[in-house]
Design a protein around this motif. Structure first.
Motif, PDB file in Angstrom:
ATOM      1  N   ARG A 131       0.880  -1.170   0.000  1.00  0.00           N
ATOM      2  CA  ARG A 131       0.000   0.000   0.000  1.00  0.00           C
ATOM      3  C   ARG A 131       0.915   1.216   0.000  1.00  0.00           C
ATOM      4  O   ARG A 131       1.880   1.284   0.772  1.00  0.00           O
ATOM      5  N   GLN A 178      -2.749  11.210   0.123  1.00  0.00           N
ATOM      6  CA  GLN A 178      -3.531  10.336  -0.758  1.00  0.00           C
ATOM      7  C   GLN A 178      -2.919   8.947  -0.826  1.00  0.00           C
ATOM      8  O   GLN A 178      -1.698   8.801  -0.878  1.00  0.00           O
ATOM      9  N   ASN A 179      -3.789   7.931  -0.855  1.00  0.00           N
ATOM     10  CA  ASN A 179      -3.340   6.580  -1.170  1.00  0.00           C
ATOM     11  C   ASN A 179      -3.153   6.548  -2.676  1.00  0.00           C
ATOM     12  O   ASN A 179      -4.013   7.023  -3.427  1.00  0.00           O
ATOM     13  N   THR A 224       1.257   5.524   0.149  1.00  0.00           N
ATOM     14  CA  THR A 224       0.662   6.800   0.509  1.00  0.00           C
ATOM     15  C   THR A 224       1.654   7.889   0.136  1.00  0.00           C
ATOM     16  O   THR A 224       2.847   7.774   0.428  1.00  0.00           O
TER      17      THR A 224
END
Length: 117
Positions: free
Chosen positions: A14, A73-74, A16
């Motif tokens: 993930r 923001q991702n 960011t």
């Protein structure tokens, strides 16, 4: 040292955005900005990468052109590759890995968007 791109599997990570993209300066004295082979400015974004075990790394990722991302923001880097580099310094050498992606987009901009986990 030969430069061979190493593909990065980003599917189990993930990302960011932690710092907005900025043009990559290659000469501090003149302010010269790095460009790609097509003459486009190269931008550097600082991303936080986290795996399923909660391990976190900060990585600078270069892209040709300014990515449409903002801190917090991702994001999803596509076509990400790493390059090993080495610089001799005072009889020793420093080395590391630099990262480049074909694009970095907000998670909401990914087809099928939403959570990557």
């Amino acid at each position: 040292m030969r430069t061979i791109p190493i593909p990065v599997d980003t599917h189990r990570l993930r990302f960011t955005c932690v710092k907005a993209a900025r043009p990559r300066v290659i000469d501090q004295d003149s302010g010269k900005i790095k460009t790609d082979k097509d003459g486009n400015k190269v931008y550097e974004s600082v991303l936080l990468a986290e795996d399923d075990f909660g391990r976190i790394e900060l990585v600078k990722v270069g892209t040709s052109g300014e990515p449409p991302i903002a801190p917090g923001q991702n994001v999803v880097p596509t076509g990400m590759v790493g390059y090993v580099w080495e610089i001799p310094q005072n009889g020793a050498s420093r080395w590391g890995i630099s990262y480049k992606a074909s694009s970095i987009v907000p998670v909401s901009g990914v087809p099928g968007g939403g959570d990557l986990a």
